[in-house]
Structures are given as C-alpha cells and as structure tokens.
Scaffold this motif. Structure first.
Motif, PDB file in Angstrom:
ATOM      1  N   THR A 138      30.203  47.793 108.658  1.00  0.00           N
ATOM      2  CA  THR A 138      31.210  47.895 109.439  1.00  0.00           C
ATOM      3  C   THR A 138      31.692  46.656 110.344  1.00  0.00           C
ATOM      4  OG1 THR A 138      29.580  48.788 111.211  1.00  0.00           O
ATOM      5  CG2 THR A 138      31.022  50.360 110.123  1.00  0.00           C
ATOM      6  N   HIS A 139      30.920  45.787 110.597  1.00  0.00           N
ATOM      7  CA  HIS A 139      31.296  44.714 111.453  1.00  0.00           C
ATOM      8  C   HIS A 139      30.140  43.738 111.729  1.00  0.00           C
ATOM      9  CE1 HIS A 139      33.518  42.412 114.370  1.00  0.00           C
ATOM     10  NE2 HIS A 139      32.891  42.717 115.210  1.00  0.00           N
ATOM     11  N   LEU A 140      30.435  42.530 111.084  1.00  0.00           N
ATOM     12  CA  LEU A 140      29.688  41.273 111.403  1.00  0.00           C
ATOM     13  C   LEU A 140      30.160  40.137 112.384  1.00  0.00           C
ATOM     14  CD1 LEU A 140      28.594  40.910 107.559  1.00  0.00           C
ATOM     15  CD2 LEU A 140      27.179  42.072 109.414  1.00  0.00           C
ATOM     16  N   GLY A 141      31.294  40.433 112.744  1.00  0.00           N
ATOM     17  CA  GLY A 141      32.067  39.434 113.624  1.00  0.00           C
ATOM     18  C   GLY A 141      32.420  38.322 112.837  1.00  0.00           C
ATOM     19  N   GLY A 142      33.472  37.546 113.166  1.00  0.00           N
ATOM     20  CA  GLY A 142      34.187  36.482 112.735  1.00  0.00           C
ATOM     21  C   GLY A 142      34.862  36.888 111.509  1.00  0.00           C
ATOM     22  N   HIS A 143      36.003  37.724 111.688  1.00  0.00           N
ATOM     23  CA  HIS A 143      36.845  38.308 110.711  1.00  0.00           C
ATOM     24  C   HIS A 143      37.676  37.032 110.253  1.00  0.00           C
ATOM     25  CE1 HIS A 143      37.149  40.937 114.357  1.00  0.00           C
ATOM     26  NE2 HIS A 143      38.092  39.956 114.571  1.00  0.00           N
ATOM     27  N   ARG A 144      37.889  36.060 110.946  1.00  0.00           N
ATOM     28  CA  ARG A 144      38.688  34.942 110.547  1.00  0.00           C
ATOM     29  C   ARG A 144      37.852  34.402 109.407  1.00  0.00           C
ATOM     30  NH1 ARG A 144      36.430  33.578 115.157  1.00  0.00           N
ATOM     31  NH2 ARG A 144      35.480  31.585 115.536  1.00  0.00           N
ATOM     32  N   PHE A 145      36.475  34.588 109.107  1.00  0.00           N
ATOM     33  CA  PHE A 145      35.797  33.743 108.009  1.00  0.00           C
ATOM     34  C   PHE A 145      35.654  34.732 106.567  1.00  0.00           C
ATOM     35  CE2 PHE A 145      33.660  32.155 112.035  1.00  0.00           C
ATOM     36  CZ  PHE A 145      34.325  30.881 111.636  1.00  0.00           C
ATOM     37  N   SER A 146      36.712  35.835 106.792  1.00  0.00           N
ATOM     38  CA  SER A 146      36.420  36.801 105.579  1.00  0.00           C
ATOM     39  C   SER A 146      36.642  36.273 104.332  1.00  0.00           C
ATOM     40  CB  SER A 146      37.401  37.925 105.948  1.00  0.00           C
ATOM     41  OG  SER A 146      37.196  38.605 106.880  1.00  0.00           O
ATOM     42  N   PRO A 147      35.926  36.828 103.173  1.00  0.00           N
ATOM     43  CA  PRO A 147      34.864  37.805 103.369  1.00  0.00           C
ATOM     44  C   PRO A 147      33.591  37.307 103.858  1.00  0.00           C
ATOM     45  CG  PRO A 147      35.256  37.130 101.007  1.00  0.00           C
ATOM     46  CD  PRO A 147      36.359  36.346 101.958  1.00  0.00           C
TER      47      PRO A 147
END
Length: 314
Positions: free
Chosen positions: A172-181
């Motif tokens: 669900t969520h690992l934080g830092g979506h700007r580093f996706s994937p």
C-alpha cells in the motif's frame, strides 16, 4: 507528462536516507481496491484498520496491506489471508509467516514486543513459522496515494511476477512516491527507488547470498533517515555489502546536522557527519498536490574511521 517522479529524476534528487522507518513490518493480505489511507479505506473492516493504527503507534511496528500482482476486482472476502512479520535490525533479523481467516486476530498481538524484535507472541497467537521461501519484494502500487505508484509500480510488479520471480507482492505505501517505482525487500528491510526489473532481480539475488546491493538503495528501514544515509555511505566507502555487517549505534545532534556512529560486526567504527539540505528548485512533492516544496535531503559530509584503543595498542 510531467509527474513528481519525473521531476525528481530529472533533478537527480538523491535516494539515500529517504526510506520509511520501521523496525518491524506487519503485512496483511487484502485483495481488492485500496484508498489513499488503505487501512481504513479498503475492503478491510475500517474498525480493524483504525484499531491497528492505534495499537502500533509508537511501537516501531508499521502495518501495510499487500496483494498479489494483477487485476484487483473485488472477488469477495478471501477465506484465508497471508500475514508476514519482519524485524529488520541487523543481528536480529527475522521473517515470519502465518495465515489468518479473521484480520481482527491481529489485534491480539503484543505490538510493543513485536517492535522490539520478539516474535514468540506472534508465533503463538497466529501459529506463525519462519518464512522459508524467497525474499519478499514489496512494490508500492497504491495509485490513490499517488498516480506514479500505479503508473510505474504496477507494471514493475507484473513484470517481476510474470518473469517467475517468487515473493512479489504489491504493497500500500512505502513513502516517497516521487521515487517511484519504489519497493521494500525483506527480510533485511532495505528500500529501493526508481527501480527497474533487472535491478530488483540483482537485489533479490544479493539477499539470497546475504549481501546488500547499494545501487538505487534508499536505506534500511530500521534506522532513522540520517542513519540510513550514514550506513549506506560506509558501505560504499569500505566496500562492505554483508547484509548484517553494519549497525547504527549512535546518532547525536539534531536537524540540520548529525554525527552518526556506524559499527561493524568485527568491531570497527566510523563517525559519519550527515547534513540535512533542501532539494532545489521547489517542485510538487506529490502528483496529488499543486503546492511547491523543497524535499529534505540527507547529504553525507564526512566518513571517518574511528581508531579504537585496541588498534592503538597493537
């Protein structure tokens, strides 16, 4: 299309020191759609989700939902759900596996003990056993948190699964979506960003051999962010990639500057100076926000090996 992840990559924002922090991860299988705050906005009973959030607060345990890669139509409540717990502090790392038919059973756990790395209660309450399969690769795919997680994370999870990689789950969520994937690899708890399938396979192969791949690594979730950056810097400086070779044993100071002591299992120690800076220029930190921000970054200023009394005497 400009996204928060493309902006971060174009600006070469550093990855080190950006992992979510958790000494222990508790993962509950929950198929179907996830909302932005998945514990209370999925097909999991929201009362159970709220109770889990409250019970784990301040314990060092982080709860996340997982599901198998693929389509996520609601096929009804699963009769049996997979549960994992993983403790990520070096020297005490473990990964346990269980199944439950009622997610409410998790509320009978001693979360304080779980955060301290004690799994006997987890084992007795849920009938858990050591996980004997391949390492877990948890890929963040929650598009309701940020569209980058769905646009980039779901294809990565699908590619890994279709190529035969075992242990792949969406999370669900690992934080830092700007580093996706983004993904988290268990049992050791190292997070990765801007991940590609071949790099994930390298990281998982390394875990099987008891070593950590530093390329693309955001840090070990067992440490706070200055410690994450410091530990990765020592690994790179001395070429130490053993999974449990290094520990963060002290962090002194406060933002914007810390002195972190990193210890090796063989007795060596390093003093690492970490400075908090701001990533420039300002940009949206999430695709769900139009507000411009300057994300905090952890810059390692100095890595210095400490000379011990034993070394001086010899």
């Amino acid at each position: 299309m400009s996204t928060c992840s493309t902006a971060s990559q174009e600006l070469d924002e550093p990855l080190a020191g950006t992992a979510a922090t958790a000494r222990t991860w508790l993962l509950l299988e929950q198929p179907g759609p996830w909302g932005a705050k998945a514990l209370t906005s999925s097909h999991l009973d929201p009362a159970v989700g709220r109770a889990l959030e409250a019970a784990t607060k301040g314990t060092g345990v982080r709860v996340a939902l997982i599901r198998r890669p693929g389509r996520h139509a609601d096929c009804g409540t699963p009769t049996v759900r997979q549960v994992y717990a993983a403790h990520t502090v070096p020297g005490r790392v473990w990964l346990r596996s269980a199944t439950v038919s009622e997610p409410r059973d998790l509320l009978g756990l001693d979360f304080g003990a779980l955060g301290r790395g004690e799994h006997r209660g987890f084992d007795s309450v849920l009938g858990a056993r050591p996980h004997t399969g391949d390492p877990l690769a948890l890929v963040c795919t929650n598009g309701k948190r940020d569209r980058c997680c769905a646009l980039l994370g779901r294809p990565l999870a699908a590619e890994l699964a279709s190529s035969g990689v075992e242990g792949v789950w969406e999370v669900t969520h690992l934080g830092g979506h700007r580093f996706s994937p983004t993904l988290l690899v268990l049992p050791y708890g190292y997070a990765y960003g801007r991940a590609e399938a071949h790099a994930v396979k390298d990281a998982l192969h390394g875990v099987k051999e008891g070593r950590i791949v530093v390329a693309g690594c955001r840090g070990n979730s067992a440490w706070e962010r200055p410690g994450q950056a410091a530990e990765l810097a020592v690994r790179t400086a001395v070429g130490e990639y053993g999974a449990e070779a290094l520990s963060v044993v002290a962090t002194n100071g406060a933002a914007p500057c810390w002195e972190v002591t990193v210890a090796h299992a063989d007795g060596r120690r390093w003093r690492v100076v970490v400075a908090q800076g701001a990533s420039a220029p300002p940009r949206p930190e999430s695709c769900g926000s139009s507000i411009l921000g300057s994300p905090a970054r952890m810059d390692v200023v100095e890595v210095r090996e400490l000379v011990t009394a034993t070394a001086i005497a010899s």
